[in-house]
Design a protein around this motif. Structure first.
Motif, mmCIF file in Angstrom:
data_model
loop_
_atom_site.group_PDB
_atom_site.id
_atom_site.type_symbol
_atom_site.label_atom_id
_atom_site.label_comp_id
_atom_site.label_asym_id
_atom_site.label_seq_id
_atom_site.Cartn_x
_atom_site.Cartn_y
_atom_site.Cartn_z
ATOM 1 N N ASP A 99 0.842 -1.124 0.014
ATOM 2 C CA ASP A 99 0.111 0.162 0.015
ATOM 3 C C ASP A 99 0.822 1.183 0.193
ATOM 4 O OD1 ASP A 99 0.971 -0.128 2.604
ATOM 5 O OD2 ASP A 99 -0.703 0.444 3.591
ATOM 6 N N ALA A 100 2.029 1.273 -0.229
ATOM 7 C CA ALA A 100 3.066 2.332 -0.565
ATOM 8 C C ALA A 100 3.373 2.489 -1.985
ATOM 9 C CB ALA A 100 4.213 2.106 0.351
ATOM 10 N N LEU A 101 3.895 3.861 -2.295
ATOM 11 C CA LEU A 101 4.502 4.253 -3.607
ATOM 12 C C LEU A 101 5.860 4.390 -3.469
ATOM 13 C CD1 LEU A 101 2.077 7.064 -4.554
ATOM 14 C CD2 LEU A 101 1.772 4.629 -5.194
ATOM 15 N N VAL A 102 6.646 3.711 -4.256
ATOM 16 C CA VAL A 102 8.190 3.754 -3.826
ATOM 17 C C VAL A 102 8.680 4.348 -5.329
ATOM 18 C CG1 VAL A 102 10.296 2.435 -3.641
ATOM 19 C CG2 VAL A 102 8.212 1.516 -2.813
ATOM 20 N N LEU A 103 9.372 5.593 -4.967
ATOM 21 C CA LEU A 103 10.045 6.296 -6.340
ATOM 22 C C LEU A 103 11.386 6.340 -6.211
ATOM 23 C CD1 LEU A 103 7.277 9.476 -5.792
ATOM 24 C CD2 LEU A 103 7.436 7.604 -7.612
ATOM 25 N N GLN A 104 12.244 6.109 -7.323
ATOM 26 C CA GLN A 104 13.294 6.121 -7.504
ATOM 27 C C GLN A 104 14.273 7.502 -6.871
ATOM 28 O OE1 GLN A 104 14.519 4.732 -11.268
ATOM 29 N NE2 GLN A 104 13.773 2.601 -10.919
ATOM 30 N N GLY A 105 15.298 7.365 -6.164
ATOM 31 C CA GLY A 105 15.956 8.614 -5.825
ATOM 32 C C GLY A 105 15.273 9.173 -4.698
ATOM 33 N N ASP A 106 16.019 10.264 -4.220
ATOM 34 C CA ASP A 106 15.748 11.020 -3.250
ATOM 35 C C ASP A 106 14.977 12.319 -3.650
ATOM 36 O OD1 ASP A 106 15.362 12.285 -0.623
ATOM 37 O OD2 ASP A 106 17.479 12.954 -0.524
ATOM 38 N N GLN A 107 13.364 11.913 -3.612
ATOM 39 C CA GLN A 107 12.453 13.006 -3.804
ATOM 40 C C GLN A 107 11.774 13.791 -2.999
ATOM 41 O OE1 GLN A 107 12.611 13.324 -7.178
ATOM 42 N NE2 GLN A 107 13.446 11.476 -7.935
ATOM 43 N N ARG A 108 12.533 13.855 -1.672
ATOM 44 C CA ARG A 108 11.616 14.137 -0.594
ATOM 45 C C ARG A 108 11.445 15.891 -0.740
ATOM 46 N NH1 ARG A 108 15.373 12.359 4.197
ATOM 47 N NH2 ARG A 108 16.777 12.820 2.834
ATOM 48 N N GLU A 109 12.358 16.649 -1.292
ATOM 49 C CA GLU A 109 11.998 17.999 -1.448
ATOM 50 C C GLU A 109 11.039 18.353 -2.447
ATOM 51 O OE1 GLU A 109 15.166 20.684 -1.201
ATOM 52 O OE2 GLU A 109 16.219 19.529 0.217
ATOM 53 N N ARG A 110 10.894 17.569 -3.439
ATOM 54 C CA ARG A 110 10.056 17.754 -4.708
ATOM 55 C C ARG A 110 8.643 17.253 -4.567
ATOM 56 N NH1 ARG A 110 13.271 15.806 -9.455
ATOM 57 N NH2 ARG A 110 11.465 16.513 -10.609
ATOM 58 N N LEU A 111 8.625 16.257 -3.818
ATOM 59 C CA LEU A 111 7.437 15.435 -3.696
ATOM 60 C C LEU A 111 6.219 16.142 -2.903
ATOM 61 C CD1 LEU A 111 6.374 12.883 -4.486
ATOM 62 C CD2 LEU A 111 6.979 11.683 -2.523
ATOM 63 N N PRO A 112 6.547 16.902 -1.922
ATOM 64 C CA PRO A 112 5.488 17.386 -1.080
ATOM 65 C C PRO A 112 4.403 18.547 -1.796
ATOM 66 C CG PRO A 112 7.255 17.387 0.243
ATOM 67 C CD PRO A 112 7.784 17.010 -1.060
ATOM 68 N N ALA A 113 5.205 19.065 -2.888
ATOM 69 C CA ALA A 113 4.117 19.949 -3.606
ATOM 70 C C ALA A 113 3.329 19.503 -4.629
ATOM 71 C CB ALA A 113 5.110 20.924 -4.515
ATOM 72 N N LEU A 114 3.887 18.318 -5.058
ATOM 73 C CA LEU A 114 3.058 17.478 -6.099
ATOM 74 C C LEU A 114 1.762 16.603 -5.129
ATOM 75 C CD1 LEU A 114 5.597 15.826 -8.243
ATOM 76 C CD2 LEU A 114 3.798 17.616 -9.099
ATOM 77 N N LEU A 115 2.082 16.319 -4.081
ATOM 78 C CA LEU A 115 1.246 15.538 -3.002
ATOM 79 C C LEU A 115 0.100 16.639 -2.860
ATOM 80 C CD1 LEU A 115 3.146 13.083 -1.162
ATOM 81 C CD2 LEU A 115 1.763 12.528 -2.903
ATOM 82 N N GLU A 116 0.419 17.573 -2.251
ATOM 83 C CA GLU A 116 -0.442 18.882 -1.957
ATOM 84 C C GLU A 116 -1.471 19.282 -3.285
ATOM 85 O OE1 GLU A 116 1.800 21.836 -0.093
ATOM 86 O OE2 GLU A 116 2.109 20.508 1.760
ATOM 87 N N ALA A 117 -0.776 19.302 -4.406
ATOM 88 C CA ALA A 117 -1.621 19.690 -5.527
ATOM 89 C C ALA A 117 -2.609 18.660 -6.112
ATOM 90 C CB ALA A 117 -0.746 19.879 -6.813
ATOM 91 N N ARG A 118 -2.412 17.375 -5.420
ATOM 92 C CA ARG A 118 -3.242 16.215 -5.657
ATOM 93 C C ARG A 118 -4.340 15.986 -4.507
ATOM 94 N NH1 ARG A 118 -2.708 13.097 -9.800
ATOM 95 N NH2 ARG A 118 -3.860 11.543 -9.073
#
Length: 126
Positions: A99-118
């Motif tokens: 039940d988790a999404l696994v993305l390649q690389g360290d995306q911790r800085e860019r990912l929150p903005a995309l999640l909030e947009a969704r």
């Protein structure tokens, strides 16, 4: 090779020639008023999960860094569509593990903005 005489080119009527709707324009005020135009609907805020936990891990992956997005609480079909959108937005690969999404690389800085947009209301970075 003579020049043609210019005729007086003044139109007989000020409007277009033989306008079938000329009489109707005078009766425009007598027409009944139509229904008011519909009010524009306010765009609803996109609904999404209440929270998401974003963390980076290396264990069990041969030293490679991956970013894990957990606790979304979405069904499997929606997880696939979210994964596809996040992979496209970040330009990286990824997979759904349980039940988790696994993305390649360290995306911790860019990912929150995309999640909030969704529509995710709270993003926890751990």
């Amino acid at each position: 090779m003579g020049k043609r005489d210019k005729k007086d080119e003044t139109p007989a009527s000020p409007g277009p020639f033989n306008n079938p709707f000329a009489a109707l324009s005078a009766q425009r005020e007598a027409l009944p008023v139509g229904p008011p135009p519909p009010a524009p609907k306010a765009k609803p805020e996109p609904k999404g999960p209440a929270r998401a936990v974003v963390r980076m891990e290396r264990k069990g992956r041969g030293g490679k860094e991956v970013t894990v997005v957990e606790q979304l609480g979405l069904p499997a079909a929606q997880l696939d569509t979210w994964l596809k959108a996040l992979k496209g937005g970040l330009g990286c690969g990824g997979v759904v593990e349980e039940d988790a999404l696994v993305l390649q690389g360290d995306q911790r800085e860019r990912l929150p903005a995309l999640l909030e947009a969704r529509g995710v209301r709270k993003v926890i970075i751990g």
